[in-house]
Motif scaffolding. Structure first.
Motif, PDB file in Angstrom:
ATOM      1  N   ASP A  10       0.830  -1.205   0.000  1.00  0.00           N
ATOM      2  CA  ASP A  10       0.000   0.000   0.000  1.00  0.00           C
ATOM      3  C   ASP A  10       0.867   1.259   0.000  1.00  0.00           C
ATOM      4  O   ASP A  10       1.981   1.253   0.518  1.00  0.00           O
ATOM      5  N   GLY A  11       0.338   2.325  -0.578  1.00  0.00           N
ATOM      6  CA  GLY A  11       1.007   3.630  -0.533  1.00  0.00           C
ATOM      7  C   GLY A  11       1.542   4.120  -1.869  1.00  0.00           C
ATOM      8  O   GLY A  11       2.208   5.149  -1.923  1.00  0.00           O
ATOM      9  N   ARG A  14       0.099   7.692  -2.695  1.00  0.00           N
ATOM     10  CA  ARG A  14       0.690   8.773  -1.896  1.00  0.00           C
ATOM     11  C   ARG A  14       2.139   9.025  -2.290  1.00  0.00           C
ATOM     12  O   ARG A  14       2.608  10.152  -2.288  1.00  0.00           O
ATOM     13  N   ARG A  61     -12.526   2.257  -7.394  1.00  0.00           N
ATOM     14  CA  ARG A  61     -11.670   3.390  -7.760  1.00  0.00           C
ATOM     15  C   ARG A  61     -12.108   3.999  -9.093  1.00  0.00           C
ATOM     16  O   ARG A  61     -12.850   3.362  -9.847  1.00  0.00           O
TER      17      ARG A  61
HETATM   18 MG    MG Z   1      -4.119   2.445  -0.411  1.00  0.00          MG
END
Ligand code: MG
Ligand code: IPE
Ligand code: IPE
Length: 237
Positions: A10-11, A14, A61
């Motif tokens: 995850d990430g 970002r 999404r």
């Molecule tokens: Mg995420």
């Protein structure tokens, strides 16, 4: 060393945002880190690596991002499978594949077939996977296979129908990106897994970061319900 490592990567979004890049740039970088992780597992003699690539909830999404993720998946299968085969990696994809377009389903089938004889590292990609979906599909298939025993099934009866039936339960679970939740990953299989959460974003999760997670795992005492004293008195009891 953990025998089976399961990761929520995850990430990516970002990571890209911090660099003023589109989210997909984070996913592209994320694929590179998958390569690094596979290499790291082989070097460390870890037998099973399971990666959460796309959850059953990720269809929510924006369509553009979903479509780019699918393209990346296709590209990775087209470009990486031969290398995986040469390196002794057996690739499997778990999840409800029926929702993917036929070309992608076909690529997955061929990749699994091509690497089926390998046993150095079992690499499993969870795609359109959800822990609840897994338990329900297993329960439904069990009900079909043994209807006469309805209501009397045991945990061991369900096991062979779960998507990860070929692997031991994960020893170490890693989630990058700072969130401390399971997000519907391997719910059944994580019952006694050691959990490791790190704020490091997936595209920054290098082999050095992986070693920190392994070190944390090695410092834990896995009691499986027993007392600490029982473990030191009879280590194999
Ligand atoms: Mg995420
Ligand atoms: C994980 O990164 C990759 C997928 C879910 C496909 P994210 O895309 O969730 O990145 P963040 O959480 O938005 O930073
Ligand atoms: C979990 O990440 C799924 C994958 C990494 C594939 P998400 O970014 O989708 O999880 P939530 O929405 O933050 O729980």
């Amino acid at each position: 060393m953990p025998g089976h490592v399961a990761v929520i990567m995850d990430g990516n979004g970002r990571w890209a945002k911090k660099r003023f890049l589109p989210r997909v740039a984070g996913h592209v970088k994320g694929v590179e880190l998958v390569r690094e992780m596979v290499r790291a597992c082989i070097e460390r003699g870890i037998g099973h690596l399971t990666l959460f690539a796309f959850s059953s909830e990720n269809w929510r999404r924006p369509p553009d991002e979903v479509s780019l993720l699918m393209q990346l998946f296709v590209k990775a299968l087209e470009q990486e499978v031969e290398k995986l085969r040469r390196n002794g990696v057996r690739l499997r994809v778990i999840g409800d594949l029926s929702r993917f377009e036929t070309h992608l389903q076909e690529l997955i089938r061929r990749a699994e077939e091509k690497t089926a004889a390998n046993d150095r590292l079992a690499l499993t990609i969870a795609a359109n996977y959800g822990g609840r979906w897994d338990i329900m599909q297993a329960a439904n298939r069990l009900a079909e296979a043994a209807p006469e025993r309805g209501g009397k099934w045991t945990e061991a009866d369900l096991d062979p129908f779960l998507a990860m039936n070929f692997a031991p339960e994960p020893d170490l679970f890693i989630r990058t990106g700072g969130e401390e939740r399971i997000s519907n990953f391997l719910l059944w299989q994580l019952a006694y897994t050691e959990l490791y959460f790190t704020p490091t974003l997936w595209p920054d999760f290098t082999a050095t970061e992986f070693d920190k997670a392994i070190l944390s795992f090695q410092q834990r005492e896995r009691r499986f319900g027993r007392t600490s004293e029982q473990l030191t008195e009879q280590p194999n009891a």
